[in-house]
Design a protein around this motif. Structure first.
Motif, PDB file in Angstrom:
ATOM      1  N   UNK A   1     -22.855 -10.621 -23.279  1.00 21.83           N
ATOM      2  CA  UNK A   1     -23.972 -10.599 -22.328  1.00 21.83           C
ATOM      3  C   UNK A   1     -25.190 -11.363 -22.824  1.00 21.83           C
ATOM      4  N   UNK A   2     -25.208 -11.714 -24.118  1.00 16.07           N
ATOM      5  CA  UNK A   2     -26.362 -12.417 -24.687  1.00 16.07           C
ATOM      6  C   UNK A   2     -26.423 -13.836 -24.122  1.00 16.07           C
ATOM      7  N   UNK A   3     -27.591 -14.230 -23.656  1.00 13.10           N
ATOM      8  CA  UNK A   3     -27.788 -15.544 -23.064  1.00 13.10           C
ATOM      9  C   UNK A   3     -27.445 -16.647 -24.072  1.00 13.10           C
TER      10      UNK A   3
ATOM     11  N   UNK B   1     -35.939 -13.155 -15.139  1.00 16.47           N
ATOM     12  CA  UNK B   1     -35.324 -14.326 -14.518  1.00 16.47           C
ATOM     13  C   UNK B   1     -34.195 -13.979 -13.552  1.00 16.47           C
ATOM     14  N   UNK B   2     -33.226 -13.128 -13.928  1.00 17.34           N
ATOM     15  CA  UNK B   2     -32.154 -12.824 -12.972  1.00 17.34           C
ATOM     16  C   UNK B   2     -32.676 -12.212 -11.669  1.00 17.34           C
ATOM     17  N   UNK B   3     -33.692 -11.356 -11.764  1.00 16.70           N
ATOM     18  CA  UNK B   3     -34.229 -10.697 -10.564  1.00 16.70           C
ATOM     19  C   UNK B   3     -34.852 -11.693  -9.598  1.00 16.70           C
ATOM     20  N   UNK B   4     -35.248 -12.872 -10.124  1.00 14.75           N
ATOM     21  CA  UNK B   4     -35.871 -13.888  -9.273  1.00 14.75           C
ATOM     22  C   UNK B   4     -34.934 -15.066  -9.001  1.00 14.75           C
ATOM     23  N   UNK B   5     -33.639 -14.865  -9.295  1.00 17.99           N
ATOM     24  CA  UNK B   5     -32.647 -15.926  -9.078  1.00 17.99           C
ATOM     25  C   UNK B   5     -33.085 -17.252  -9.692  1.00 17.99           C
TER      26      UNK B   5
ATOM     27  N   UNK C   1     -36.961 -11.695 -25.272  1.00 16.93           N
ATOM     28  CA  UNK C   1     -36.725 -10.299 -24.883  1.00 16.93           C
ATOM     29  C   UNK C   1     -37.086 -10.050 -23.421  1.00 16.93           C
ATOM     30  N   UNK C   2     -37.969 -10.891 -22.855  1.00 23.76           N
ATOM     31  CA  UNK C   2     -38.390 -10.732 -21.458  1.00 23.76           C
ATOM     32  C   UNK C   2     -37.557 -11.552 -20.470  1.00 23.76           C
ATOM     33  N   UNK C   3     -36.728 -12.455 -20.979  1.00 28.24           N
ATOM     34  CA  UNK C   3     -35.935 -13.313 -20.082  1.00 28.24           C
ATOM     35  C   UNK C   3     -35.000 -12.499 -19.182  1.00 28.24           C
ATOM     36  N   UNK C   4     -34.162 -11.600 -19.748  1.00 27.39           N
ATOM     37  CA  UNK C   4     -33.257 -10.852 -18.862  1.00 27.39           C
ATOM     38  C   UNK C   4     -33.977  -9.881 -17.935  1.00 27.39           C
TER      39      UNK C   4
END
Length: 440
Positions: free
Chosen positions: A363-365, A281-285, A275-278
């Motif tokens: 959109x789900x990883x 992680x994207x915000x930190x490339x 639940x914390x991945x999206x």
């Protein structure tokens, strides 16, 4: 005059309509459910994906969810003792269920399971875990596992590979320390039982699930050598600094965020952190990855320690058990699984046998879907271990959380920790409070 009559008539009709609406609302049967902590967006997810559709489909029912936060467990125990608890009883795991069932606080679910098709729809092992004295009292909201999240971008940059053995793992952790990177993203500031995540990891990946099974079923004591080796190894990691300097001041989410930023290298934690991945992680490339935790020599790789993070039961004192069962039934539907896992990964992996009819948002990883399939496959193949919060009885589980801190802080030895663990476990078992342990 006629206009006044018209207004009076309109007012009368409005009053009748209001009275009818009030009566209709009063005729609805309430269904209460106390929930734990949830972020605002996830409170909204529960409202729009569960509460609103349920109430629309059941016009004679009125489901409401009350978010009780970190005090849920304490409040629930007090309420259940006095018979004033919610209809849907939401516990922190099977270790809590046996004591409640023993005290007569829960309604047997066997008739609902047969009538509503749960016996056919759910993985059999979870029906067994929810039993006490031969009767079904609880079903899991989600099943989960422990493993190793890591920052693939950071690993690629440093030429690191995810470790599969304990020796490889320790070599990698030491290399991270040398670069000023905390090996473990970990913290228990908001949830002290995070301590037992690491105990569960070493019991299964170092002592091995066969030995854990033998201890859970009373065939060997918890003081046996494989468990000494496991706890000694965990303590060695603590003393080496693998957990970093801020374990007691970081929340679980704050710690997990450090994997995405590269401040920490790995997060040995549970699938609930998807639940914390999206969020980070994207915000930190950074690209996330998840693998099974490394195994010691003689233990297969990977071992997925099986956990039930929370369970559903129905209160014995419920005035609306059929309504509560209908809510649980909706949670075990293909549509709910797809909708909720599209919005909120890691917390709603309900134990459906067949996920082929489940549709999730694009959109789900993909990593999440693949991990859940790997976990389901491991359960079916018997290549799973045992999390402490799912398979230990309550007093024993509580001791694991506090006792391992004493080991880390040098207040007691591994031997003393395991002696107390073993004595507490024996007492729990003698009092009939141990959860059901399905045969391997």
């Amino acid at each position: 005059m006629s206009s006044l009559k018209h207004l009076a008539a309109a007012a009368g009709l409005a009053a009748v309509a209001l009275a009818a609406a009030t009566a209709s609302a009063q005729d609805k049967k309430p269904i209460t459910w106390w929930y734990e902590t949830a972020a605002p967006e996830n409170q909204e997810n529960l409202q729009t994906i569960l509460v609103d559709p349920f109430n629309a489909a059941h016009p004679d029912q009125s489901l409401s969810i009350d978010f009780r936060g970190a005090e849920l467990d304490k409040q629930l125990r007090i309420a259940m003792l006095s018979g004033s608890g919610p209809d849907v009883v939401y516990t922190a795991g099977p270790s809590y269920v046996a004591a409640m069932a023993q005290a007569g606080q829960l309604l047997p679910l066997d008739d609902y399971a047969a009538k509503l098709g749960w016996n056919d729809r759910l993985l059999p092992i979870f029906l067994e875990i929810g039993k006490y004295d031969g009767k079904l009292y609880a079903l899991p909201k989600t099943y989960e596992t422990l493993g190793l999240f890591y920052n693939k971008t950071l690993f690629d940059k440093n030429g690191w590979q995810p470790p599969k053995t304990i020796a490889e793992f320790e070599t990698l952790a030491d290399a991270m320390l040398a670069k000023g990177i905390v090996p473990f993203a970990a913290g228990n500031a908001d949830w002290r039982p995070a301590n037992e995540h690491y105990v569960s990891i070493v019991l299964n990946s170092i002592a091995g699930p066969d030995n854990v099974y033998k201890a859970l079923t009373g065939q060997i004591p918890w003081t046996a050598e494989p468990f000494v080796k496991a706890i000694d190894t965990l303590n060695k990691w603590w003393q080496a600094g693998y957990f970093g300097p801020n374990y007691f001041s970081l929340t679980g989410e704050q710690a997990f965020a450090q994997v995405a930023t590269g401040q920490a290298g790995m997060a040995p934690t549970g699938t609930w952190n998807f639940t914390n991945v999206p969020r980070y992680f994207p915000a930190n490339n950074a690209e996330p990855a998840f693998v099974g935790f490394p195994s010691a020599e003689g233990v297969p790789y990977p071992i997925y320690a099986l956990g039930v993070g929370s369970t559903f039961s129905i209160a014995a004192t419920s005035q609306n058990p059929d309504g509560a069962a209908a809510v649980i039934d909706m949670v075990f539907s293909d549509k709910f699984y797809g909708d909720m896992n599209s919005a909120w990964q890691g917390e709603w992996n309900t134990p459906l046998k067949d996920l082929s009819k489940v549709t999730m948002a694009d959109s789900v990883l993909p990593l999440y879907g693949q991990t859940m399939k790997n976990l389901a496959g491991a359960v079916s193949a018997g290549q799973y271990g045992y999390t402490t919060w799912t398979f230990l009885p309550p007093a024993t589980d509580t001791y694991v959380v506090s006792g391992i801190e004493e080991v880390w802080l040098g207040k007691i030895t591994t031997a003393q920790f395991l002696e107390t663990l073993d004595a507490t476990f024996k007492q729990d078992r003698e009092q009939g409070k141990a959860p059901a342990i399905p045969k391997r």
